[in-house]
Design a protein around this motif. Structure first.
Motif, PDB file in Angstrom:
ATOM      1  N   VAL A  46       0.710  -1.184  -0.021  1.00  0.00           N
ATOM      2  CA  VAL A  46      -0.027  -0.023  -0.081  1.00  0.00           C
ATOM      3  C   VAL A  46       0.811   1.304   0.318  1.00  0.00           C
ATOM      4  N   ALA A  47       1.866   1.357   0.757  1.00  0.00           N
ATOM      5  CA  ALA A  47       2.867   2.446   1.048  1.00  0.00           C
ATOM      6  C   ALA A  47       3.527   2.483  -0.502  1.00  0.00           C
ATOM      7  N   VAL A  48       3.789   1.329  -1.187  1.00  0.00           N
ATOM      8  CA  VAL A  48       4.321   1.486  -2.413  1.00  0.00           C
ATOM      9  C   VAL A  48       3.727   2.294  -3.228  1.00  0.00           C
ATOM     10  N   GLY A  49       2.331   1.740  -3.272  1.00  0.00           N
ATOM     11  CA  GLY A  49       1.239   2.562  -4.448  1.00  0.00           C
ATOM     12  C   GLY A  49       1.293   3.909  -4.230  1.00  0.00           C
ATOM     13  N   LEU A  51       3.428   5.851  -2.903  1.00  0.00           N
ATOM     14  CA  LEU A  51       4.735   6.690  -3.258  1.00  0.00           C
ATOM     15  C   LEU A  51       4.568   6.841  -4.788  1.00  0.00           C
ATOM     16  N   THR A  52       4.102   5.705  -5.451  1.00  0.00           N
ATOM     17  CA  THR A  52       3.841   6.009  -6.849  1.00  0.00           C
ATOM     18  C   THR A  52       2.711   6.457  -7.371  1.00  0.00           C
ATOM     19  N   ARG A  53       2.120   7.436  -6.523  1.00  0.00           N
ATOM     20  CA  ARG A  53       0.725   7.805  -6.913  1.00  0.00           C
ATOM     21  C   ARG A  53       1.019   8.928  -8.036  1.00  0.00           C
ATOM     22  N   TRP A  54      -0.180   9.055  -8.756  1.00  0.00           N
ATOM     23  CA  TRP A  54      -0.163  10.413  -9.865  1.00  0.00           C
ATOM     24  C   TRP A  54      -0.312  11.686  -9.141  1.00  0.00           C
ATOM     25  N   THR A  55       0.281  12.625  -9.733  1.00  0.00           N
ATOM     26  CA  THR A  55       0.242  13.936  -9.188  1.00  0.00           C
ATOM     27  C   THR A  55       0.037  14.975 -10.419  1.00  0.00           C
ATOM     28  N   GLY A  56      -0.682  15.703 -10.252  1.00  0.00           N
ATOM     29  CA  GLY A  56      -1.012  16.806 -11.406  1.00  0.00           C
ATOM     30  C   GLY A  56      -1.658  16.225 -12.425  1.00  0.00           C
ATOM     31  N   ALA A  57      -2.455  15.274 -12.534  1.00  0.00           N
ATOM     32  CA  ALA A  57      -3.206  14.865 -13.521  1.00  0.00           C
ATOM     33  C   ALA A  57      -4.574  14.581 -12.936  1.00  0.00           C
ATOM     34  N   ARG A  58      -5.658  14.565 -13.834  1.00  0.00           N
ATOM     35  CA  ARG A  58      -7.170  14.598 -13.407  1.00  0.00           C
ATOM     36  C   ARG A  58      -7.463  12.785 -13.804  1.00  0.00           C
ATOM     37  N   VAL A  59      -7.034  12.187 -12.696  1.00  0.00           N
ATOM     38  CA  VAL A  59      -7.342  10.847 -12.652  1.00  0.00           C
ATOM     39  C   VAL A  59      -8.431  10.530 -11.841  1.00  0.00           C
ATOM     40  N   ARG A  60      -8.917   9.436 -11.601  1.00  0.00           N
ATOM     41  CA  ARG A  60     -10.029   9.096 -10.549  1.00  0.00           C
ATOM     42  C   ARG A  60      -9.377   8.150  -9.504  1.00  0.00           C
ATOM     43  N   GLU A  61      -8.317   7.492  -9.890  1.00  0.00           N
ATOM     44  CA  GLU A  61      -7.786   6.693  -9.053  1.00  0.00           C
ATOM     45  C   GLU A  61      -6.067   7.044  -8.731  1.00  0.00           C
ATOM     46  N   VAL A  94      -3.630  -0.926   8.895  1.00  0.00           N
ATOM     47  CA  VAL A  94      -3.012  -1.327   8.139  1.00  0.00           C
ATOM     48  C   VAL A  94      -2.879  -0.225   7.075  1.00  0.00           C
ATOM     49  N   VAL A  95      -3.984  -0.152   6.357  1.00  0.00           N
ATOM     50  CA  VAL A  95      -4.190   0.627   4.958  1.00  0.00           C
ATOM     51  C   VAL A  95      -3.961   2.070   5.455  1.00  0.00           C
ATOM     52  N   VAL A  96      -4.646   2.706   6.591  1.00  0.00           N
ATOM     53  CA  VAL A  96      -4.451   3.941   6.892  1.00  0.00           C
ATOM     54  C   VAL A  96      -2.997   4.395   7.402  1.00  0.00           C
ATOM     55  N   VAL A  97      -2.150   3.584   8.137  1.00  0.00           N
ATOM     56  CA  VAL A  97      -0.864   3.846   8.498  1.00  0.00           C
ATOM     57  C   VAL A  97      -0.085   3.694   7.430  1.00  0.00           C
ATOM     58  N   ALA A  98      -0.092   2.659   6.188  1.00  0.00           N
ATOM     59  CA  ALA A  98       0.593   2.673   5.168  1.00  0.00           C
ATOM     60  C   ALA A  98       0.386   3.760   4.206  1.00  0.00           C
ATOM     61  N   SER A  99      -0.975   4.185   4.167  1.00  0.00           N
ATOM     62  CA  SER A  99      -1.059   5.237   3.152  1.00  0.00           C
ATOM     63  C   SER A  99      -0.413   6.550   3.695  1.00  0.00           C
ATOM     64  N   VAL A 100      -0.617   6.806   4.903  1.00  0.00           N
ATOM     65  CA  VAL A 100       0.149   8.143   5.448  1.00  0.00           C
ATOM     66  C   VAL A 100       1.514   8.140   5.202  1.00  0.00           C
ATOM     67  N   ILE A 101       2.236   6.801   5.560  1.00  0.00           N
ATOM     68  CA  ILE A 101       3.664   6.653   5.433  1.00  0.00           C
ATOM     69  C   ILE A 101       4.036   7.083   4.106  1.00  0.00           C
ATOM     70  N   SER A 221       1.331  -7.819  -8.471  1.00  0.00           N
ATOM     71  CA  SER A 221       1.589  -6.204  -8.384  1.00  0.00           C
ATOM     72  C   SER A 221       2.084  -5.429  -9.748  1.00  0.00           C
ATOM     73  N   VAL A 222       3.265  -6.258 -10.264  1.00  0.00           N
ATOM     74  CA  VAL A 222       3.956  -5.952 -11.331  1.00  0.00           C
ATOM     75  C   VAL A 222       3.135  -5.176 -12.536  1.00  0.00           C
ATOM     76  N   PRO A 223       2.292  -6.270 -13.121  1.00  0.00           N
ATOM     77  CA  PRO A 223       1.443  -5.819 -14.233  1.00  0.00           C
ATOM     78  C   PRO A 223       0.762  -4.220 -13.885  1.00  0.00           C
ATOM     79  N   LEU A 224       0.090  -4.349 -12.793  1.00  0.00           N
ATOM     80  CA  LEU A 224      -0.648  -3.066 -12.516  1.00  0.00           C
ATOM     81  C   LEU A 224       0.093  -1.893 -12.314  1.00  0.00           C
ATOM     82  N   LEU A 225       1.370  -2.182 -11.735  1.00  0.00           N
ATOM     83  CA  LEU A 225       2.426  -1.075 -11.737  1.00  0.00           C
ATOM     84  C   LEU A 225       2.942  -0.440 -12.994  1.00  0.00           C
ATOM     85  N   LEU A 226       3.324  -1.454 -13.848  1.00  0.00           N
ATOM     86  CA  LEU A 226       3.759  -0.987 -15.340  1.00  0.00           C
ATOM     87  C   LEU A 226       2.491  -0.238 -15.993  1.00  0.00           C
TER      88      LEU A 226
END
Length: 416
Positions: A46-49, A51-61, A94-101, A221-226
């Motif tokens: 969750v934390a890696v997700g 860290l790699t989140r989109w910024t500056g783009a109009r996306v729903r997720e 777990v989700v909240v703590v990992a998301s914050v980190i 997780s690799v296919p979704l990350l790519l």
């Protein structure tokens, strides 16, 4: 939803999410973590997700990998063949703590998740875990094996997706005052893209970990990350494309044919009217581009129209400018649908597509209202209402009045 109810909706959603997160953290600290390796593994994902989140783009997720991992943990019933014992509270913690980190670097740069995004993540994960964990821990799903168990997870993920779409539409409606039904429809349509990939990955993760253990997490997780990285490039291309169109639209301002900021104002107000009338996201994109470039045909004029006010020209001259503008748009390589909207601005309103009707009404309003001084907005609206039958679409004028009324209400609320 009334004007006073909207802040209550936001406060209710945020308060519920905060109480769920705080209560889950207290319960987890009191009882301790169950299956710590599993909790840590999903937390890291969750934390890696994040860290790699989109910024500056109009996306729903903006963080699809983090969302998929969170849903997988919420629907995890076994690890390497052994039943798990974690419950709702541990999933949310777990989700909240990992998301914050994971969001710390983005927050430090001022691009962290919004309060609405955080609330949606907590409530959606809590919804999925509530539907699954208590019943699983009581043995209600012991007889669900093979395809039946997979279908169960898919059904729960579908319900969670619907819940998240309704929640997102309600939050957007409360903040923007746009109609709820079109917002919900767009959210549901958006779920067919990245949302479907997130749900599929979450289901596969939960099933894979149940059979082979934690080694399934990096594999699935690799296919979704790519895919996420590829979509980020696509979003960057789209952003550059829009900037190019905005730059082309400014050509009339630089050449002195239209006032500074006219195209931008018409585009912003046209989008608001389009949303009020229930246009879809693809239709709104065409509308925005056409509104930005609606005056580009004026570059063909030898002498600029005073203040760029084409609404006062003859019908034949307006049509000539519109056709020349459409020809210019086609030469730029922009979607042909944009050129059609630009070309048909001067057609009788009954023959125009909706986007052309909107641009025509908003452009005329902006021209009439910008230099009218106090009360100019009301006077401009009245002029549009009293115009010759067929000159301006009545439903678009009525929508424009609603949009302006909401904007005025929002300003009053802000001052209050």
């Amino acid at each position: 939803m009334t004007r006073r109810q909207r802040p209550l909706v936001l406060a209710l959603v945020h308060t519920t999410a905060g109480l769920l997160a705080a209560g889950s953290l207290v319960v987890t600290l009191w009882h301790g973590l169950e299956e710590r390796p599993v909790a840590v593994a999903f937390g890291v994902l969750v934390a890696v997700g994040e860290l790699t989140r989109w910024t500056g783009a109009r996306v729903r997720e903006p963080a699809p990998l983090g969302a998929a991992a969170a849903l997988a943990y919420a629907l995890l019933g076994a690890a390497a063949g052994e039943p798990t014992r974690h419950g709702l509270a541990q999933v949310v913690t777990v989700v909240v703590v990992a998301s914050v980190i994971g969001s710390v670097p983005h927050t430090a740069c001022g691009r962290g998740p919004t309060a609405d995004q955080r609330a949606r993540r907590v409530l959606s994960v809590g919804f999925a875990a509530t539907c699954f964990q208590p019943l699983y821990n009581k043995g209600a799903f012991d007889d669900w094996v093979g395809p039946a168990y997979a279908l169960l997870l898919i059904a729960l993920l579908t319900l969670t997706t619907l819940f998240d779409a309704v929640l997102a539409a309600a939050l957007a409606h409360a903040r923007t005052r746009w109609p709820f039904v079109p917002l919900l429809r767009d959210e549901l349509r958006g779920k067919l893209g990245t949302g479907a990939a997130v749900c599929a990955t979450g289901a596969v993760m939960a099933l894979g970990v149940a059979v082979v253990g934690l080694w399934a997490l990096p594999v699935f997780s690799v296919p979704l990350l790519l895919t996420q990285l590829s979509y980020r490039r696509y979003a960057a291309v789209r952003a550059t494309y829009r900037q190019t169109i905005a730059s082309l639209a400014r050509a009339t301002e630089i050449a002195g044919y239209t006032p500074t900021g006219h195209a931008r104002r018409v585009a912003a107000l046209s989008l608001a009217v389009g949303r009020d009338l229930g246009m879809t996201e693809p239709e709104l994109t065409v509308l925005e581009y056409a509104a930005l470039m609606h005056d580009i045909g004026q570059l063909s004029l030898v002498d600029p129209v005073p203040a760029g006010a084409t609404a006062g020209l003859s019908a034949a001259e307006q049509r000539r400018i519109a056709l020349l503008g459409g020809a210019v748009v086609r030469q730029t390589g922009v979607d042909a649908a944009v050129a059609v909207v630009v070309e048909r601005q001067a057609d009788p309103c009954r023959e125009q597509p909706l986007a052309a009707r909107i641009v025509r009404v908003v452009n005329a309003y902006e021209e009439k209202a910008r230099d009218a001084g106090p009360g100019g907005a009301l006077a401009a609206l009245e002029d549009l209402r009293l115009a010759t039958v067929g000159e301006f679409a009545p439903e678009v004028v009525a929508s424009l009045a609603r949009v302006l009324s909401r904007d005025a209400g929002a300003a009053r609320d802000h001052v209050g």
